[in-house]
Design a protein around this motif. Structure first.
Motif, PDB file in Angstrom:
ATOM      1  N   LEU A 188     -17.557  24.490 -40.370  1.00  0.00           N
ATOM      2  CA  LEU A 188     -16.807  24.000 -39.211  1.00  0.00           C
ATOM      3  C   LEU A 188     -16.529  25.141 -38.235  1.00  0.00           C
ATOM      4  CD1 LEU A 188     -15.255  21.844 -37.662  1.00  0.00           C
ATOM      5  CD2 LEU A 188     -13.260  22.354 -39.103  1.00  0.00           C
ATOM      6  N   ALA A 189     -16.164  26.299 -38.767  1.00  0.00           N
ATOM      7  CA  ALA A 189     -15.886  27.453 -37.909  1.00  0.00           C
ATOM      8  C   ALA A 189     -17.107  27.816 -37.074  1.00  0.00           C
ATOM      9  CB  ALA A 189     -15.443  28.645 -38.762  1.00  0.00           C
ATOM     10  N   ASP A 190     -18.288  27.781 -37.664  1.00  0.00           N
ATOM     11  CA  ASP A 190     -19.525  28.047 -36.921  1.00  0.00           C
ATOM     12  C   ASP A 190     -19.678  27.083 -35.747  1.00  0.00           C
ATOM     13  OD1 ASP A 190     -20.739  30.283 -38.126  1.00  0.00           O
ATOM     14  OD2 ASP A 190     -21.487  29.057 -39.790  1.00  0.00           O
ATOM     15  N   LYS A 191     -19.417  25.811 -35.991  1.00  0.00           N
ATOM     16  CA  LYS A 191     -19.557  24.799 -34.949  1.00  0.00           C
ATOM     17  C   LYS A 191     -18.523  24.998 -33.848  1.00  0.00           C
ATOM     18  CE  LYS A 191     -21.522  21.292 -38.054  1.00  0.00           C
ATOM     19  NZ  LYS A 191     -22.815  21.162 -37.357  1.00  0.00           N
ATOM     20  N   VAL A 192     -17.296  25.352 -34.256  1.00  0.00           N
ATOM     21  CA  VAL A 192     -16.246  25.617 -33.267  1.00  0.00           C
ATOM     22  C   VAL A 192     -16.635  26.813 -32.404  1.00  0.00           C
ATOM     23  CG1 VAL A 192     -13.867  26.410 -32.967  1.00  0.00           C
ATOM     24  CG2 VAL A 192     -14.380  24.592 -34.607  1.00  0.00           C
ATOM     25  N   ASP A 235     -15.295  34.139 -45.698  1.00  0.00           N
ATOM     26  CA  ASP A 235     -13.861  34.444 -45.611  1.00  0.00           C
ATOM     27  C   ASP A 235     -13.455  34.727 -44.166  1.00  0.00           C
ATOM     28  OD1 ASP A 235     -13.114  34.221 -48.335  1.00  0.00           O
ATOM     29  OD2 ASP A 235     -14.017  36.169 -48.758  1.00  0.00           O
ATOM     30  N   GLU A 236     -14.283  35.475 -43.463  1.00  0.00           N
ATOM     31  CA  GLU A 236     -13.984  35.785 -42.063  1.00  0.00           C
ATOM     32  C   GLU A 236     -14.048  34.530 -41.199  1.00  0.00           C
ATOM     33  OE1 GLU A 236     -15.514  40.332 -41.364  1.00  0.00           O
ATOM     34  OE2 GLU A 236     -17.056  38.804 -41.770  1.00  0.00           O
ATOM     35  N   LYS A 237     -14.961  33.646 -41.523  1.00  0.00           N
ATOM     36  CA  LYS A 237     -15.076  32.402 -40.754  1.00  0.00           C
ATOM     37  C   LYS A 237     -13.853  31.505 -40.985  1.00  0.00           C
ATOM     38  CE  LYS A 237     -20.128  32.403 -40.584  1.00  0.00           C
ATOM     39  NZ  LYS A 237     -21.376  31.735 -40.987  1.00  0.00           N
ATOM     40  N   TYR A 285     -11.217  32.842 -38.898  1.00  0.00           N
ATOM     41  CA  TYR A 285     -11.488  32.478 -37.509  1.00  0.00           C
ATOM     42  C   TYR A 285     -11.008  31.051 -37.226  1.00  0.00           C
ATOM     43  CZ  TYR A 285     -14.195  31.189 -33.348  1.00  0.00           C
ATOM     44  OH  TYR A 285     -14.577  30.741 -32.107  1.00  0.00           O
ATOM     45  N   LEU A 286     -11.302  30.135 -38.157  1.00  0.00           N
ATOM     46  CA  LEU A 286     -10.866  28.750 -37.990  1.00  0.00           C
ATOM     47  C   LEU A 286      -9.343  28.664 -37.940  1.00  0.00           C
ATOM     48  CD1 LEU A 286     -11.485  25.716 -37.856  1.00  0.00           C
ATOM     49  CD2 LEU A 286     -11.498  25.696 -40.369  1.00  0.00           C
ATOM     50  N   ILE A 287      -8.673  29.358 -38.846  1.00  0.00           N
ATOM     51  CA  ILE A 287      -7.204  29.358 -38.862  1.00  0.00           C
ATOM     52  C   ILE A 287      -6.669  29.915 -37.546  1.00  0.00           C
ATOM     53  CG2 ILE A 287      -5.154  30.360 -39.956  1.00  0.00           C
ATOM     54  CD1 ILE A 287      -6.695  30.270 -42.617  1.00  0.00           C
ATOM     55  N   ALA A 288      -7.304  30.961 -37.047  1.00  0.00           N
ATOM     56  CA  ALA A 288      -6.875  31.561 -35.783  1.00  0.00           C
ATOM     57  C   ALA A 288      -7.011  30.570 -34.624  1.00  0.00           C
ATOM     58  CB  ALA A 288      -7.686  32.822 -35.499  1.00  0.00           C
ATOM     59  N   GLN A 289      -8.083  29.779 -34.625  1.00  0.00           N
ATOM     60  CA  GLN A 289      -8.274  28.789 -33.566  1.00  0.00           C
ATOM     61  C   GLN A 289      -7.215  27.685 -33.643  1.00  0.00           C
ATOM     62  OE1 GLN A 289     -10.253  29.044 -30.993  1.00  0.00           O
ATOM     63  NE2 GLN A 289     -11.039  31.002 -31.769  1.00  0.00           N
ATOM     64  N   VAL A 290      -6.887  27.275 -34.865  1.00  0.00           N
ATOM     65  CA  VAL A 290      -5.830  26.276 -35.042  1.00  0.00           C
ATOM     66  C   VAL A 290      -4.501  26.843 -34.553  1.00  0.00           C
ATOM     67  CG1 VAL A 290      -4.507  24.933 -36.719  1.00  0.00           C
ATOM     68  CG2 VAL A 290      -7.004  25.102 -36.940  1.00  0.00           C
ATOM     69  N   ASN A 291      -4.196  28.075 -34.963  1.00  0.00           N
ATOM     70  CA  ASN A 291      -2.949  28.701 -34.523  1.00  0.00           C
ATOM     71  C   ASN A 291      -2.907  28.886 -33.016  1.00  0.00           C
ATOM     72  OD1 ASN A 291      -1.597  28.958 -36.993  1.00  0.00           O
ATOM     73  ND2 ASN A 291      -2.690  30.850 -37.508  1.00  0.00           N
ATOM     74  N   ASN A 292      -4.063  29.109 -32.424  1.00  0.00           N
ATOM     75  CA  ASN A 292      -4.132  29.312 -30.978  1.00  0.00           C
ATOM     76  C   ASN A 292      -3.705  28.050 -30.218  1.00  0.00           C
ATOM     77  OD1 ASN A 292      -4.903  30.681 -28.470  1.00  0.00           O
ATOM     78  ND2 ASN A 292      -6.630  29.253 -28.444  1.00  0.00           N
ATOM     79  N   ILE A 293      -4.213  26.900 -30.632  1.00  0.00           N
ATOM     80  CA  ILE A 293      -3.821  25.688 -29.907  1.00  0.00           C
ATOM     81  C   ILE A 293      -2.376  25.294 -30.227  1.00  0.00           C
ATOM     82  CG2 ILE A 293      -6.210  24.891 -29.760  1.00  0.00           C
ATOM     83  CD1 ILE A 293      -5.562  22.757 -31.782  1.00  0.00           C
ATOM     84  N   ILE A 294      -1.894  25.659 -31.403  1.00  0.00           N
ATOM     85  CA  ILE A 294      -0.478  25.441 -31.716  1.00  0.00           C
ATOM     86  C   ILE A 294       0.383  26.266 -30.750  1.00  0.00           C
ATOM     87  CG2 ILE A 294       1.334  25.888 -33.429  1.00  0.00           C
ATOM     88  CD1 ILE A 294      -0.762  25.203 -35.590  1.00  0.00           C
ATOM     89  N   GLU A 298     -18.912  31.542 -28.609  1.00  0.00           N
ATOM     90  CA  GLU A 298     -18.653  32.740 -29.402  1.00  0.00           C
ATOM     91  C   GLU A 298     -19.625  32.783 -30.574  1.00  0.00           C
ATOM     92  OE1 GLU A 298     -13.862  32.911 -28.382  1.00  0.00           O
ATOM     93  OE2 GLU A 298     -14.518  32.535 -30.430  1.00  0.00           O
ATOM     94  N   ASP A 299     -19.879  33.955 -31.095  1.00  0.00           N
ATOM     95  CA  ASP A 299     -20.874  34.127 -32.159  1.00  0.00           C
ATOM     96  C   ASP A 299     -20.211  34.726 -33.399  1.00  0.00           C
ATOM     97  OD1 ASP A 299     -23.054  34.467 -33.751  1.00  0.00           O
ATOM     98  OD2 ASP A 299     -24.024  35.999 -32.519  1.00  0.00           O
ATOM     99  N   ILE A 300     -20.122  33.933 -34.455  1.00  0.00           N
ATOM    100  CA  ILE A 300     -19.583  34.434 -35.723  1.00  0.00           C
ATOM    101  C   ILE A 300     -20.598  34.243 -36.841  1.00  0.00           C
ATOM    102  CG2 ILE A 300     -17.185  33.980 -35.032  1.00  0.00           C
ATOM    103  CD1 ILE A 300     -17.288  31.499 -36.880  1.00  0.00           C
ATOM    104  N   TYR A 301     -21.853  34.012 -36.461  1.00  0.00           N
ATOM    105  CA  TYR A 301     -22.885  33.645 -37.434  1.00  0.00           C
ATOM    106  C   TYR A 301     -23.040  34.668 -38.550  1.00  0.00           C
ATOM    107  CZ  TYR A 301     -27.349  32.064 -39.315  1.00  0.00           C
ATOM    108  OH  TYR A 301     -28.334  31.621 -40.155  1.00  0.00           O
TER     109      TYR A 301
END
Length: 393
Positions: free
Chosen positions: A308-312, A326-328, A331-340, A318-321
């Motif tokens: 999911l993080a790759d798709k986001v 663990d890093e991905k 990244y996903l948690i950071a994106q969730v926290n960002n919109i919060i 952005e490129d996290i490929y």
């Protein structure tokens, strides 16, 4: 064990200003309709876009007594029920239909634990013999109730119970983004966070499957990538609101056929105890902790979050490929926290209008109920009571 089928309404219309065309398709099938809507939508003029035959007095998380007004009206207007509004109106309409067509059924027969929703088919329930169609037109992009087999009912003891049976699935959903344009900013924010948590939990549910996964992934990506532009920066971005509105429905399709997890279990019982906390806020507070917990305990969940993080990342250019799983996940948690953070949503329950002492005294009860909840049984990792308590703090 994954469920063996995918159940959604027979028709899902999705397009700007599609309401009239969709309802026209029922001409000749249904002659008289009851519209169940929120009074605010009547005052704002939204309800007048759907021909108004009758208006029931909608009650949030209704009890059996609360449903009597709607049941009485259904005896007169009994071909079709149109639910226009948020989760409250659609929830009420589903319950009016099921109790009107099955007057002998009791609340106790509809609630209770079960292994999968297939065990709650209630083959003895009537559907469609009297009320030929239940049409849901959402005006918020939140619960996906327009396509789910879920409803919430308040029992005599005051507990709000989730009813799960495919008999509740509407016949038609009309997803018209124009209907959502009147949402205040805070409602739009909370609704989006609720839909996002549904999508992410569906992805890692033990019942996630080849049919639910694409809907859940698309919903999560759309919400994360569109949130800032369509809600924070530009409240009247029609294209962005369309993506958000569709995303909530997609999340409902996925979660209605895969179930959810401990984020929703905890959020449900927090909201049941403290009604001033929106379910979207409650989910936002615990979701990042739930993602971290599941990823640390389950390699399958970690990989699902990483995908999911790759798709986001792609949706955000952005490129996290090359990053590790663990890093991905981080990244996903950071994106969730960002919109919060963008939505200015609190990250602690004590900052969400709940008295600190009262919340502390309720933690044991909330955690215990969440541990026994059906959503927790569908989580990829079985938590302990202490695990759930920590997520509430």
């Amino acid at each position: 064990m994954s469920m063996l089928w995918f159940r959604v309404p027979e028709s899902v219309y999705f397009k700007r200003a599609i309401v009239n065309e969709a309802l026209t398709d029922l001409k000749g099938i249904c002659k008289r309709a009851m519209i169940i809507t929120d009074r605010d939508l009547t005052w704002l003029g939204v309800a007048h876009r759907v021909k108004k035959i009758c208006e029931a007095n909608v009650v949030k998380n209704p009890s059996i007594n609360d449903l009597q007004n709607g049941l009485g009206e259904a005896k007169i207007f009994k071909d079709m029920i149109i639910a226009l509004g948020g989760g409250t109106a659609m929830n009420y309409a589903k319950l009016v239909r099921i109790f009107y067509e099955n007057p002998e059924i009791t609340a106790d027969q509809l609630v209770g634990s079960f292994d999968t929703i297939r065990d709650r088919l209630h083959r003895n329930l009537i559907r469609g013999d009297i009320i030929k169609s239940l049409i849901c037109i959402p005006t918020t992009s939140c619960t996906g109730d327009e396509v789910t087999p879920f409803a919430r009912l308040t029992l005599d003891n005051g507990n709000i119970e989730l009813i799960s049976t495919y008999t509740l699935t509407p016949n038609m959903a009309i997803v018209d983004q124009e209907m959502s344009m009147g949402m205040p900013k805070d409602v739009a924010v909370h609704s989006a966070l609720n839909a996002l948590s549904m999508a992410i939990e569906s992805i890692v549910s033990v019942h996630s499957n080849d049919y639910t996964l694409p809907y859940a992934q698309q919903a999560a990506v759309a919400i994360i990538s569109t949130f800032k532009n369509s809600i924070i920066d530009n409240a009247f971005d029609m294209d962005g609101r369309a993506l958000m509105h569709n995303a909530a429905t997609l999340a409902g399709m996925a979660s209605g056929n895969s179930f959810l997890g401990i984020s929703h279990s905890l959020a449900h019982f927090v909201y049941s105890r403290f009604h001033n906390v929106h379910p979207g806020v409650a989910n936002a507070i615990v979701l990042p902790k739930v993602i971290k917990f599941n990823a640390e305990k389950s390699d399958i969940a970690k990989k699902a979050y990483a995908v999911l993080a790759d798709k986001v990342a792609v949706s955000l250019n952005e490129d996290i490929y090359e990053k590790s799983d663990d890093e991905k996940v981080n990244y996903l948690i950071a994106q969730v926290n960002n919109i919060i953070a963008l939505g200015e949503v609190p990250t602690q329950f004590t900052d969400a209008g709940i008295d600190a002492a009262e919340f502390k005294s309720a933690i044991d009860d909330i955690a215990a109920k969440a541990l026994a909840d059906q959503g927790t049984a569908c989580n990829p990792v079985k938590p302990t009571l202490d695990d759930l308590k920590k997520m509430l703090l």
